[in-house]
Design a protein around this motif. Structure first.
Motif, PDB file in Angstrom:
ATOM      1  N   ASP A 118      37.350  30.162  32.016  1.00 25.67           N
ATOM      2  CA  ASP A 118      37.984  29.112  32.815  1.00 25.67           C
ATOM      3  C   ASP A 118      36.879  28.476  33.649  1.00 25.67           C
ATOM      4  O   ASP A 118      36.319  29.118  34.536  1.00 25.67           O
ATOM      5  CB  ASP A 118      39.046  29.805  33.699  1.00 25.67           C
ATOM      6  N   ALA A 121      37.235  22.572  35.521  1.00 26.96           N
ATOM      7  CA  ALA A 121      38.518  22.359  36.190  1.00 26.96           C
ATOM      8  C   ALA A 121      38.548  21.279  37.273  1.00 26.96           C
ATOM      9  O   ALA A 121      38.921  21.538  38.413  1.00 26.96           O
ATOM     10  CB  ALA A 121      39.022  23.689  36.769  1.00 26.96           C
ATOM     11  N   PRO A 122      38.168  20.049  36.914  1.00 31.69           N
ATOM     12  CA  PRO A 122      38.292  18.962  37.898  1.00 31.69           C
ATOM     13  C   PRO A 122      39.764  18.567  38.053  1.00 31.69           C
ATOM     14  O   PRO A 122      40.621  19.116  37.371  1.00 31.69           O
ATOM     15  CB  PRO A 122      37.490  17.828  37.261  1.00 31.69           C
ATOM     16  N   ASN A 123      40.019  17.646  38.952  1.00 29.11           N
ATOM     17  CA  ASN A 123      41.394  17.231  39.211  1.00 29.11           C
ATOM     18  C   ASN A 123      41.626  15.804  38.731  1.00 29.11           C
ATOM     19  O   ASN A 123      40.735  14.965  38.788  1.00 29.11           O
ATOM     20  CB  ASN A 123      41.694  17.374  40.701  1.00 29.11           C
ATOM     21  N   HIS A 132      32.519  20.751  41.704  1.00 30.62           N
ATOM     22  CA  HIS A 132      32.865  21.151  40.345  1.00 30.62           C
ATOM     23  C   HIS A 132      31.618  21.403  39.498  1.00 30.62           C
ATOM     24  O   HIS A 132      31.693  21.950  38.406  1.00 30.62           O
ATOM     25  CB  HIS A 132      33.735  20.080  39.669  1.00 30.62           C
ATOM     26  N   HIS A 158      40.839  24.213  33.166  1.00 31.37           N
ATOM     27  CA  HIS A 158      42.096  24.286  33.924  1.00 31.37           C
ATOM     28  C   HIS A 158      42.187  23.075  34.873  1.00 31.37           C
ATOM     29  O   HIS A 158      42.131  23.197  36.095  1.00 31.37           O
ATOM     30  CB  HIS A 158      42.107  25.598  34.706  1.00 31.37           C
ATOM     31  N   GLY A 160      43.343  20.102  37.142  1.00 28.58           N
ATOM     32  CA  GLY A 160      44.436  19.923  38.096  1.00 28.58           C
ATOM     33  C   GLY A 160      45.235  18.690  37.709  1.00 28.58           C
ATOM     34  O   GLY A 160      44.953  17.586  38.166  1.00 28.58           O
ATOM     35  N   TYR A 313      50.541  26.653  43.041  1.00 29.02           N
ATOM     36  CA  TYR A 313      49.275  26.905  42.345  1.00 29.02           C
ATOM     37  C   TYR A 313      49.231  28.368  41.870  1.00 29.02           C
ATOM     38  O   TYR A 313      48.807  28.661  40.753  1.00 29.02           O
ATOM     39  CB  TYR A 313      48.150  26.610  43.349  1.00 29.02           C
ATOM     40  N   ASP A 317      48.925  30.125  38.121  1.00 32.37           N
ATOM     41  CA  ASP A 317      47.880  31.062  37.720  1.00 32.37           C
ATOM     42  C   ASP A 317      48.450  32.383  37.199  1.00 32.37           C
ATOM     43  O   ASP A 317      47.806  33.061  36.398  1.00 32.37           O
ATOM     44  CB  ASP A 317      46.867  31.283  38.853  1.00 32.37           C
ATOM     45  N   TYR A 335      36.789  33.716  35.176  1.00 31.39           N
ATOM     46  CA  TYR A 335      37.134  32.531  35.959  1.00 31.39           C
ATOM     47  C   TYR A 335      35.923  32.122  36.799  1.00 31.39           C
ATOM     48  O   TYR A 335      35.485  32.891  37.649  1.00 31.39           O
ATOM     49  CB  TYR A 335      38.291  32.833  36.910  1.00 31.39           C
ATOM     50  N   ILE A 337      35.195  30.058  39.560  1.00 31.11           N
ATOM     51  CA  ILE A 337      35.821  29.299  40.649  1.00 31.11           C
ATOM     52  C   ILE A 337      35.131  29.706  41.941  1.00 31.11           C
ATOM     53  O   ILE A 337      34.717  30.858  42.094  1.00 31.11           O
ATOM     54  CB  ILE A 337      37.324  29.628  40.776  1.00 31.11           C
ATOM     55  N   GLN A 341      38.485  30.678  46.681  1.00 34.26           N
ATOM     56  CA  GLN A 341      39.766  30.924  46.002  1.00 34.26           C
ATOM     57  C   GLN A 341      39.937  32.395  45.605  1.00 34.26           C
ATOM     58  O   GLN A 341      40.837  32.727  44.834  1.00 34.26           O
ATOM     59  CB  GLN A 341      39.887  30.015  44.771  1.00 34.26           C
TER      60      GLN A 341
HETATM   61  N1  ARG Z   1      41.338  22.465  39.898  1.00 33.45           N
HETATM   62  C1  ARG Z   1      40.987  23.523  40.811  1.00 33.45           C
HETATM   63  C2  ARG Z   1      40.119  22.953  41.950  1.00 33.45           C
HETATM   64  O1  ARG Z   1      39.577  21.865  41.839  1.00 33.45           O
HETATM   65  C3  ARG Z   1      40.242  24.650  40.145  1.00 33.45           C
HETATM   66  C4  ARG Z   1      41.020  25.420  39.104  1.00 33.45           C
HETATM   67  C5  ARG Z   1      40.392  26.740  38.780  1.00 33.45           C
HETATM   68  N2  ARG Z   1      41.091  27.509  37.782  1.00 33.45           N
HETATM   69  C6  ARG Z   1      42.217  28.228  37.966  1.00 33.45           C
HETATM   70  N3  ARG Z   1      42.716  28.917  36.962  1.00 33.45           N
HETATM   71  N4  ARG Z   1      42.826  28.254  39.149  1.00 33.45           N
HETATM   72  O2  ARG Z   1      39.990  23.611  42.974  1.00 33.45           O
END
Ligand code: ARG
Length: 576
Positions: A118, A121-123, A132, A158, A160, A313, A317, A335, A337, A341
């Motif tokens: 994983d 994971a941008p939004n 990111h 992943h 957003g 969120y 997950d 992951y 991240i 988090q």
């Molecule tokens: N989109 C989220 C962010 O910008 C990160 C996601 C990470 N992956 C996950 N499985 N929660 O903070």
């Protein structure tokens, strides 16, 4: 050849034969100094303590029982009971030959696992920013490394792509479409998001419409669904440009956004209630975890469904971990991240384990990383205090690299210059991040990352071209090297043993997701090569046998540097 693993096995066997209880650890490590041999086994002391005998006495017994004929030339007992192992030079030479001819530099095949990674994971409707960047770079290095080793890697971006913000985004997209009937400009996603938010905050009618769209989108409304898709597609098309510039292996097929799990959420909430893990609390559905305490020292409540029916969120997950095990058949899930988090993930996974969604045999690993800081030690921002867009960062890296390279190579053709600036600038950004231990914050510093000295991309890329060019100058093909490797000089030997440590290095990186270990190894290797090259003439060697043996060492160095950098996602060039 994984020498460390081989010696661990041999020492463990000897320990067992000497009466050590099952599961005793050999603790074989690379020695820090040549006088302590190539490897040392440090496990004797702990075992001796358990058995209640003097450690040196046990060490002597172990050394006698140690079956290292042909592998080690001698073993010594040092200090309270360390065993120093000196490898056999002939054996090392044969392993070098093997690494040169066997596929994958002679790495032993692994038992292939399915590993979901994983990362990135941008939004949606937001520009990818430097935050990111670390996830993307480090995660991609992990994907390349594990894939090279022979694992089945599933890249999971992943994204957003779900949440209440989509109401205002759809409403604003609609407004823009109505106002600019033809091509609308969404190139500046950051501005788009800001404007949508502004309308939402300031225009009551717009806000009302936006709230209605959220409900419709969640209810599967076709129009809202199409508008949503448009937003996702535009964002991901822009991100794809960044991925390609960065030489990151993610494609649009790797997108597994939050929305993918929507269908699973009601079932999960119902199931957690049925299992007695989730309860109603003030209208919301909550899982209370004894493992986590709130300020009052009571079990912490993790909300999985809000009063208004919305999911969180964390709920996503939980579903996502379940899906990766059940549907993707993951043996391991990594992951990438940021560390902020961590608690979120731990809570989600505690629930996942309690509910039995993912068995303990499947590891869920948070490979966290710190923040990217500016030289002033504060979060990396533009001068005006805004977040820096990734694309702008890459532009600046390119400009700086181009200037540097042009200064160093005044004769170079412009095509070559621009191609080189691309490779060096992207390499620099990635390597600066990868070469630091990921768990700490890291300071982004242009001058450091673009320096041609030290543990930097330009230095490593240059080191590679230098080694590769020696071979080219020799005017000989790999297949014409018929003489065996012979290690007479200390420096030849030091380089050869280090070359063979590629396997144990990559094995460690694969297990722990720590690319800085690979960077440190490659940097050290480049340094050893320099020492060797200065003292052991290659092209002017005293005779052809020595020349060929040294050319083989140079060739394996070039291959190892290239392969190592490749697992990090750093490109090499033949000339620079
Ligand atoms: N989109 C989220 C962010 O910008 C990160 C996601 C990470 N992956 C996950 N499985 N929660 O903070």
């Amino acid at each position: 050849m994984n020498i460390q693993a081989l010696l661990s096995e041999k020492v463990s066997q000897a320990l067992t034969a000497a009466g050590a209880p099952a599961g005793s650890e050999a603790q074989v490590r690379q020695s820090a100094k040549a006088q302590f041999g190539d490897y040392q086994a440090n496990g004797v002391m702990a075992v001796a303590k358990k058995l209640g005998i003097p450690p040196r006495q046990l060490a002597e017994k172990v050394v006698q029982l140690l079956a290292l004929e042909g592998i080690a030339e001698k073993t010594e007992i040092a200090g309270p009971g360390f065993i120093n192992i000196f490898l056999d030079k002939q054996w090392v030479a044969i392993q070098v030959e093997n690494a040169l001819t066997a596929p994958k530099l002679g790495l032993a095949p692994v038992e292939p696992q399915t590993i979901v990674i994983d990362y990135s994971a941008p939004n949606v409707a937001k520009e990818m920013h430097v935050g990111h960047l670390r996830s993307t770079i480090i995660g991609d290095a992990a994907a390349r490394t594990l894939e090279f080793l022979g694992h089945n890697v599933i890249r999971a971006n992943h994204v957003g792509d779900w949440g209440t913000q989509f109401g205002m985004l759809i409403a604003y997209l609609e407004k823009m479409q109505n106002e600019n009937a033809n091509e609308m400009d969404l190139s500046d996603l950051e501005a788009f998001y800001r404007e949508a938010k502004k309308h939402y905050d300031e225009d009551a009618e717009f806000a009302e419409r936006a709230r209605g769209y959220v409900v419709k989108l969640q209810g599967g409304d076709e129009y809202c669904g199409q508008m949503w898709r448009k937003l996702v597609d535009i964002t991901m098309a822009q991100n794809q440009i960044n991925y390609e510039r960065l030489n990151v292996t993610l494609t649009k097929d790797d997108v597994m956004g939050e929305s993918l799990y929507n269908g699973m959420l009601p079932g999960i909430v119902a199931d957690l209630k049925e299992k007695g893990l989730a309860v109603e609390s003030e209208g919301a559905t909550v899982v209370f975890l004894d493992e986590y305490k709130n300020k009052e020292g009571e079990p912490m409540g993790v909300i999985i469904q809000k009063k208004d029916g919305g999911y969180l969120y964390t709920t996503t997950d939980i579903a996502c971990a379940k899906y990766r095990y059940e549907t993707l058949n993951a043996d391991r899930v990594l992951y990438y991240i940021d560390s902020r988090q961590h608690q979120h993930l731990m809570q989600a996974w505690t629930i996942v384990r309690k509910a039995g969604y993912v068995p303990d045999s499947v590891s869920l690993e948070h490979h966290m990383f710190g923040m990217m800081l500016g030289k002033d030690g504060k979060p990396f921002k533009t001068r005006a205090g805004g977040t820096i867009k990734l694309s702008e960062l890459l532009d600046e890296a390119y400009d700086r690299a181009l200037k540097l390279i042009a200064e160093k190579n005044p004769q170079m053709e412009s095509d070559e210059l621009t191609a080189l600036a691309k490779v060096v600038s992207i390499g620099a950004i990635k390597y600066a991040d990868l070469s630091k231990s990921r768990t700490t914050d890291y300071v982004f510093d242009w001058d450091n990352m673009l320096a041609f000295e030290g543990n930097t991309a330009p230095y490593m890329q240059y080191a590679y071209t230098r080694v590769a060019s020696i071979f080219k100058r020799a005017g000989i093909q790999e297949t014409e090297l018929t003489q065996p490797v012979a290690l007479h000089d200390e420096r030849e030997y030091a380089l050869a043993t280090r070359l063979l440590q590629f396997e144990e290095t990559i094995t460690l990186v694969a297990r722990e997701g720590t690319p800085h270990v690979m960077c440190a190894y490659l940097y050290d290797l480049a340094g050893l090569f320099s020492g060797f090259y200065e003292h052991c003439p290659i092209l002017n060697a005293e005779n052809d046998d020595v020349r060929q043996s040294r050319l083989k060492l140079a060739l394996l160095t070039a291959k190892t540097l290239k392969q190592g950098l490749d697992t990090l996602g750093i490109e090499t060039v033949e000339k620079m």
